[in-house]
Design an enzyme around this catalytic site. Structure first.
Site, PDB file in Angstrom:
ATOM      1  N   ASN A  88      -3.397   3.433 -69.957  1.00  0.00           N
ATOM      2  CA  ASN A  88      -4.252   4.826 -69.100  1.00  0.00           C
ATOM      3  C   ASN A  88      -4.090   6.035 -69.799  1.00  0.00           C
ATOM      4  O   ASN A  88      -2.611   6.803 -69.680  1.00  0.00           O
ATOM      5  CB  ASN A  88      -4.557   4.726 -67.289  1.00  0.00           C
ATOM      6  CG  ASN A  88      -5.143   6.164 -66.975  1.00  0.00           C
ATOM      7  OD1 ASN A  88      -6.543   6.707 -67.601  1.00  0.00           O
ATOM      8  ND2 ASN A  88      -5.106   6.679 -65.812  1.00  0.00           N
ATOM      9  N   GLY A  89      -5.151   6.819 -70.105  1.00  0.00           N
ATOM     10  CA  GLY A  89      -4.346   7.640 -71.675  1.00  0.00           C
ATOM     11  C   GLY A  89      -5.601   8.099 -72.900  1.00  0.00           C
ATOM     12  O   GLY A  89      -6.058   7.225 -72.791  1.00  0.00           O
ATOM     13  N   LEU A 147     -13.526   4.031 -67.883  1.00  0.00           N
ATOM     14  CA  LEU A 147     -14.492   5.368 -68.427  1.00  0.00           C
ATOM     15  C   LEU A 147     -14.672   5.330 -69.930  1.00  0.00           C
ATOM     16  O   LEU A 147     -13.580   5.622 -70.221  1.00  0.00           O
ATOM     17  CB  LEU A 147     -13.649   6.996 -67.906  1.00  0.00           C
ATOM     18  CG  LEU A 147     -14.436   8.062 -67.891  1.00  0.00           C
ATOM     19  CD1 LEU A 147     -15.879   7.944 -67.056  1.00  0.00           C
ATOM     20  CD2 LEU A 147     -13.675   9.275 -67.450  1.00  0.00           C
ATOM     21  N   CYS A 188      -8.953   6.148 -67.101  1.00  0.00           N
ATOM     22  CA  CYS A 188      -9.245   4.726 -66.715  1.00  0.00           C
ATOM     23  C   CYS A 188      -8.254   4.521 -65.066  1.00  0.00           C
ATOM     24  O   CYS A 188      -7.640   5.024 -64.937  1.00  0.00           O
ATOM     25  CB  CYS A 188      -8.753   3.945 -67.877  1.00  0.00           C
ATOM     26  SG  CYS A 188      -9.815   3.919 -68.684  1.00  0.00           S
ATOM     27  N   THR A 210       0.208  22.362 -49.842  1.00  0.00           N
ATOM     28  CA  THR A 210       0.277  23.635 -50.622  1.00  0.00           C
ATOM     29  C   THR A 210      -1.206  23.390 -51.448  1.00  0.00           C
ATOM     30  O   THR A 210      -1.886  22.809 -52.350  1.00  0.00           O
ATOM     31  CB  THR A 210       0.676  24.580 -51.897  1.00  0.00           C
ATOM     32  OG1 THR A 210       0.235  24.714 -52.612  1.00  0.00           O
ATOM     33  CG2 THR A 210       1.521  23.533 -52.592  1.00  0.00           C
ATOM     34  N   ARG A 236      -3.400  21.830 -49.745  1.00  0.00           N
ATOM     35  CA  ARG A 236      -5.304  23.044 -50.067  1.00  0.00           C
ATOM     36  C   ARG A 236      -5.720  23.246 -50.974  1.00  0.00           C
ATOM     37  O   ARG A 236      -6.930  23.687 -50.933  1.00  0.00           O
ATOM     38  CB  ARG A 236      -3.860  24.400 -49.931  1.00  0.00           C
ATOM     39  CG  ARG A 236      -3.709  24.682 -48.525  1.00  0.00           C
ATOM     40  CD  ARG A 236      -2.926  26.538 -48.197  1.00  0.00           C
ATOM     41  NE  ARG A 236      -1.673  26.181 -46.979  1.00  0.00           N
ATOM     42  CZ  ARG A 236      -0.991  26.727 -47.043  1.00  0.00           C
ATOM     43  NH1 ARG A 236      -0.208  28.076 -48.235  1.00  0.00           N
ATOM     44  NH2 ARG A 236      -0.341  27.266 -46.017  1.00  0.00           N
TER      45      ARG A 236
END
Length: 558
Positions: A75-76, A50, A2, A334, A337
């Site tokens: 959130n979790g 969500l 969320c 990185t 990428r």
């Protein structure tokens, strides 16, 4: 997964400030709530949902009749909420796993609360009766959290930094937005004015220590103190399966990225055992006939998943770079990428499938010494130290990438390799057991599953590839495609003067300069969010790519 957002002591109109909360709307596409705090007109919560568990009563901030003075925005996922309910006799009012935070806090205060949570989380807990605000974040920072605190006590908290950078405040306000440290909680006093004052920041869990909640785990007590190889391998299998099993908690469809091949194989096995009545959707991304696509196809055939191949071309990858950097809030080479592929596959999952909860293999390279440069470690002890350093910094790199690229498309990520119990056990093993052997990284992990028949042998023992090789066909790597494109975008003169323009973390290559320009466009003056670039150790590296190592060979070179 969320989006959480909260302000305490705002001098500006909250209806104006809440526009900032809308910057993280992607994290919760199902619902939004904005709520003021009774008695504190300049304090508020914002929440983007969500819906993964309790579709009916899952809105936040969570408040229950038993504790009318407590407000929780989190959130979790808390995987042990049912075990804790049974252990302590908690009477839940909802089916939301996070409700356990309120009951734990009421029972034993903030420290016990944070230590007892088996899961991933970032939360804001307000206690109006005792005038306290608490912030906390899980051990590895799998769930993100940022904060800004001014000298005069204005506090802003958000899942992503972008929700705080444009806040308004009466004083000359250039917000120092900072990531909240993983494995910590903070206690703040709430003043009658709605402003806050920080009291203490406490580290509640070190990843090497067995977590406090292990005492209430569903896994039997493992033989401890024995480093007999067969015992160790058996313990690794038991704990990893348990890590995957507990993460099956969801009311939405589960899928898996096939970069985590072992995760997918164990996941499918457990879904069958638990009679989950839909096929597992697996996903792989790459250019046509790339090594990753071919390997994933073999895995999907072997385990019997409903497999999706997401094919992209170089133009699509290059066009996504700016969106990716905006989502990531970093300019690390990185990370950018490697994020392009994950961003594009997440976009596909959201648009073309009904999978919402996505399993992935993040954390395995750091924990089980999967990076190719571990072959260069001077000793097993130094390799073990490096593994711990990488785990400590995951929230700046791979975990950040995995969260932002999936959250950008409203998906929820689950990462069993970062299970507290699994990681603490793995790190307790003698250093010489954990190093690469016979030219193969993650040797002990692979060895532990060798006789399980979960994966084809050639996949289980496949050497690690640089992301830029695995994603693209033999002819030209993603690394080369990027270099060729960026070489035309950044003039040599710009790179020569890079250290003057960007004195902090100055770009050394055209690629890093290109990413930095985009980052500064969206987040000017916030380069400190990245303390340093990710680079391999024990070699003179100027680029984070595995190709800088002599040991490295891609499939194309075999």
């Amino acid at each position: 997964m969320c989006g959480i957002w909260a302000l305490f002591g705002s001098d500006e109109c909250l209806s104006v400030q809440c526009l900032s909360a809308m910057k993280i709307a992607h994290r919760g596409p199902d619902a939004f709530r904005f709520e003021n705090v009774n008695g504190f007109t300049n304090c508020c919560f914002g929440f983007h949902r969500l819906a993964v568990v309790d579709q009916l009563y899952g809105m936040q901030p969570i408040r229950v009749k038993k504790f009318p003075y407590l407000w929780l925005c989190y959130n979790g996922e808390i995987y042990n909420f049912k075990q804790l309910q049974k252990q302590f006799g908690f009477e839940y009012q909802t089916l939301v796993d996070g409700e356990v935070i309120l009951h734990l806090y009421n029972r034993g205060g903030i420290e016990q609360t944070a230590c007892m949570l088996d899961g991933v989380f970032a939360f804001i807990l307000l206690d109006t009766a005792n005038r306290k605000v608490f912030l906390a974040r899980d051990t590895y920072g799998v769930r993100p959290l940022f904060k800004v605190l001014t000298d005069d006590g204005f506090l802003g908290v958000c899942s992503e930094a972008k929700g705080l950078t444009n806040l308004k405040h009466s004083t000359s306000f250039c917000p120092k937005v900072e990531p909240f440290l993983p494995g910590h909680y903070e206690v703040l006093d709430l003043k009658p004015s709605g402003k806050v004052a920080s009291v203490e920041l406490v580290k509640f869990h070190s990843y090497k220590d067995e977590p406090l909640h292990a005492a209430y785990d569903t896994v039997e007590n493992l033989p401890s103190g024995s480093f007999d190889l067969e015992t160790v391998k058996n313990n690794i299998r038991i704990l990893f399966e348990n890590a995957v099993r507990k993460r099956l908690m969801a009311h939405r469809r589960i899928g898996c990225l096939l970069s985590g091949n072992l995760v997918a194989a164990v996941l499918l096995k457990l879904m069958k055992e638990m009679n989950i009545n839909y096929p597992l959707q697996t996903f792989a991304i790459g250019m046509e006939n790339s090594p990753d696509i071919v390997a994933a196809r073999k895995v999907a055939t072997h385990i019997g998943s409903e497999h999706h191949e997401v094919i992209f071309d170089s133009e699509e990858g290059i066009q996504a770079i700016e969106e990716v950097i905006f989502s990531l809030e970093t300019y690390d080479i990185t990370t950018v990428r490697a994020s392009v592929g994950m961003y594009l596959v997440s976009k596909y999952i959201r648009k073309k499938t009904d999978s919402v909860v996505i399993f992935s293999g993040e954390g395995s390279d750091e924990l089980t010494q999967g990076y190719i440069y571990f072959h260069k470690a001077p000793s097993p002890e130094e390799a073990a130290e490096e593994s711990e350093r990488l785990l400590k910094e995951l929230y700046l790199f791979d975990v950040l990438r995995a969260d932002r690229t999936t959250a950008a498309h409203g998906l929820e990520l689950r990462v069993p390799f970062l299970d507290h119990r699994f990681t603490s056990y793995y790190l307790s093993l003698p250093a010489e057991l954990r190093i690469p052997k016979n030219g193969i990284e993650k040797y002990l992990l692979r060895q532990s599953f060798e006789d399980s028949n979960l994966l084809p042998k050639e996949i289980l023992w496949r050497p690690k590839e640089a992301f830029s090789d695995g994603l693209t066909p033999v002819k030209k790597s993603w690394f080369s495609i990027l270099q060729d494109y960026i070489d035309q975008q950044v003039h040599d003169l710009l790179l020569e003067k890079a250290a003057e323009k960007y004195p902090f973390n100055p770009p050394k290559t055209k690629e890093s300069y290109y990413y930095r320009q985009i980052f500064e466009k969206h987040y000017p003056g916030q380069s400190g969010w990245l303390p340093h670039y990710w680079m391999p150790r024990w070699i003179k590296a100027t680029d984070p790519s595995a190709r800088t190592l002599k040991h490295y060979k891609s499939d194309a070179q075999e």
